[in-house]
Design a protein around this motif. Structure first.
Motif, mmCIF file in Angstrom:
data_model
loop_
_atom_site.group_PDB
_atom_site.id
_atom_site.type_symbol
_atom_site.label_atom_id
_atom_site.label_comp_id
_atom_site.label_asym_id
_atom_site.label_seq_id
_atom_site.Cartn_x
_atom_site.Cartn_y
_atom_site.Cartn_z
ATOM 1 N N UNK A 50 -12.055 12.531 8.044
ATOM 2 C CA UNK A 50 -11.353 11.927 6.873
ATOM 3 C C UNK A 50 -9.961 11.630 7.479
ATOM 4 N N UNK A 51 -9.629 10.259 7.013
ATOM 5 C CA UNK A 51 -8.319 9.797 7.464
ATOM 6 C C UNK A 51 -7.093 10.277 6.546
ATOM 7 N N UNK A 52 -5.981 10.686 7.344
ATOM 8 C CA UNK A 52 -4.907 11.198 6.595
ATOM 9 C C UNK A 52 -4.241 9.993 5.835
ATOM 10 N N UNK A 53 -4.179 9.002 6.646
ATOM 11 C CA UNK A 53 -3.273 7.772 6.263
ATOM 12 C C UNK A 53 -4.260 7.238 4.999
ATOM 13 N N UNK A 54 -5.193 6.954 4.904
ATOM 14 C CA UNK A 54 -6.170 6.343 3.759
ATOM 15 C C UNK A 54 -6.042 7.503 2.769
ATOM 16 N N UNK A 55 -6.064 8.756 2.953
ATOM 17 C CA UNK A 55 -6.111 9.521 1.824
ATOM 18 C C UNK A 55 -4.956 9.753 1.236
ATOM 19 N N UNK A 56 -3.741 9.551 1.764
ATOM 20 C CA UNK A 56 -2.407 9.716 0.921
ATOM 21 C C UNK A 56 -1.873 8.459 0.771
ATOM 22 N N UNK A 57 -2.734 7.247 0.835
ATOM 23 C CA UNK A 57 -2.010 6.033 0.514
ATOM 24 C C UNK A 57 -1.611 5.601 -0.961
ATOM 25 N N UNK A 58 -2.504 6.163 -1.819
ATOM 26 C CA UNK A 58 -2.384 6.235 -3.370
ATOM 27 C C UNK A 58 -1.160 6.487 -3.783
ATOM 28 N N UNK A 59 -0.895 7.993 -3.484
ATOM 29 C CA UNK A 59 0.396 8.680 -3.732
ATOM 30 C C UNK A 59 1.383 7.845 -2.951
ATOM 31 N N UNK A 60 1.127 7.171 -1.681
ATOM 32 C CA UNK A 60 2.474 6.714 -1.270
ATOM 33 C C UNK A 60 2.871 5.562 -2.136
#
Length: 401
Positions: free
Chosen positions: A318-328
């Protein structure tokens, strides 16, 4: 340092009408965009979605002065709470010092042509400090070759202190997958490219499979946000505006658009890995960037990354960047305007931390004339912003004329 001095010659591409730079919207739309950006920056909370829209639309953010205002909001960076400049005594102790120094020493082509050697050396020293400051502050991040290409773009536009804060935010979000200790996450991001091509052009996709070219030709595109492969700095800035305002996978969608744009060339070359790789790894100098940006946006809407994830994922990664984008994105939507941040900073009192140098209020006849001219030209829309314009950024208003 103006963007014009950084322009690298030789690109032909889309030619703008006389008096207008390539990719820049015509006068009335440019003024409306400037007003929209100003209103978004001074609203409370900041209208980040409006800023994103301005960054991806024709011409991007137009000038470096505007980028210095908008990029921090796109990355949730408080310009009144920047880290101090690092001390030179400690940087040599960092484990990546030698490699970063070598890459920075080789970065001369990324600086404005004609720049005096002494000035470039100063900037290279700042670049070295900027990178090592981020790596020291975030020990979970691992340096990769090409990271300095992104750092130098931020440095040239925003300076060392703001550039360091922007790079740290970018490294913990959009670039996070590239900064793992292994290349596994980077390979995962590259794996989104072929499913996109398959959905858009099966003949092109199948030809590339037969050629066994893989996706390595696009590696430097993604990990440097094309900064390493484009000769024209204005094209680099246009793409940075676009990527900073977009999903972390947008550079992959743009890579797909680049390949699709050259489909006829690809299908006409020999179907073998060396031929196709050599063709694709050399980006033409005359690309229609605005059209390609628009097509990448359409591609992102037509083929959401969630639909590509199954084909792209290998071994369940899984991608960290993709997974955290909504919170960002949620955090970015809660930002306060600079005027409020400045007052809060002043109320805190002097605490020993250096403050960022930003424009102070001005009331020169030239600025007043700009406000009056703006009001006369655009009417009520302009009057709505003149209450805060002089306090916010006089030089911003002067760009309207």
């Amino acid at each position: 340092m103006s963007s014009g001095r950084r322009q690298r010659g030789g690109d032909v591409g889309e030619q703008p009408p006389p008096g207008r730079r390539r990719g820049e919207p015509p006068g009335s739309r440019r003024k409306q965009k400037l007003l929209s950006i100003h209103q978004a920056l001074t609203s409370d909370p900041v209208a980040v979605e409006t800023l994103r829209g301005a960054a991806v639309s024709e011409g991007g953010l137009l000038t470096d002065e505007i980028r210095r205002r908008v990029w921090p909001k796109l990355l949730s960076v408080n310009v009144y709470n920047l880290p101090p400049k690092p001390g030179r005594a400690v940087r040599r102790n960092h484990k990546d010092y030698t490699q970063v120094q070598l890459d920075v020493s080789r970065s001369a082509r990324r600086f404005p042509p004609g720049m005096q050697a002494e000035q470039r050396q100063v900037l290279q020293e700042q670049l070295l400090d900027l990178i090592l400051q981020v790596l020291r502050a975030r020990p979970e991040l691992h340096y990769y070759q090409g990271y300095h290409d992104i750092a130098v773009t931020l440095l040239l536009v925003t300076g060392q202190r703001l550039g360091s804060a922007l790079l740290e935010s970018l490294s913990t979000h959009h670039l996070r997958d590239f900064m793992d200790p292994t290349m596994d996450s980077t390979k995962h991001i590259l794996n989104y490219l072929m499913p996109l091509l398959q959905r858009e052009s099966r003949p092109l996709h199948d030809f590339m499979l037969r050629a066994e070219v893989g996706t390595i030709f696009a590696l430097s595109w993604l990990i440097t946000w094309y900064g390493h492969v484009l000769a024209n700095f204005q094209h680099v800035l246009r793409l940075y505006d676009f990527f900073l305002a977009s999903h972390p996978l947008m550079p992959v969608y743009f890579a797909a658009v680049l390949v699709l744009h050259r489909e006829e060339e690809v299908l006409a070359c020999d179907c073998d890995m060396p031929s196709v790789h050599q063709l694709l790894s050399q980006i033409p100098r005359d690309l229609p960037y605005e059209r390609l940006v628009g097509r990448a946006l359409q591609l992102f809407q037509r083929h959401p990354h969630t639909e590509l994830a199954r084909q792209a994922a290998l071994q369940g990664r899984k991608s960290i960047a993709i997974g955290s984008f909504s919170a960002f994105q949620r955090a970015a939507s809660r930002q306060r305007p600079d005027a409020v941040l400045r007052r809060e900073r002043q109320q805190e009192g002097a605490d020993g931390r250096a403050r960022v140098s930003l424009p102070t209020p001005g009331h020169s006849p030239l600025v007043k004339a700009a406000v009056w001219g703006l009001s006369a030209t655009l009417g009520a829309a302009a009057l709505a912003v003149t209450q805060t314009a002089l306090e916010w950024a006089p030089e911003f208003l002067l760009q309207l004329f």
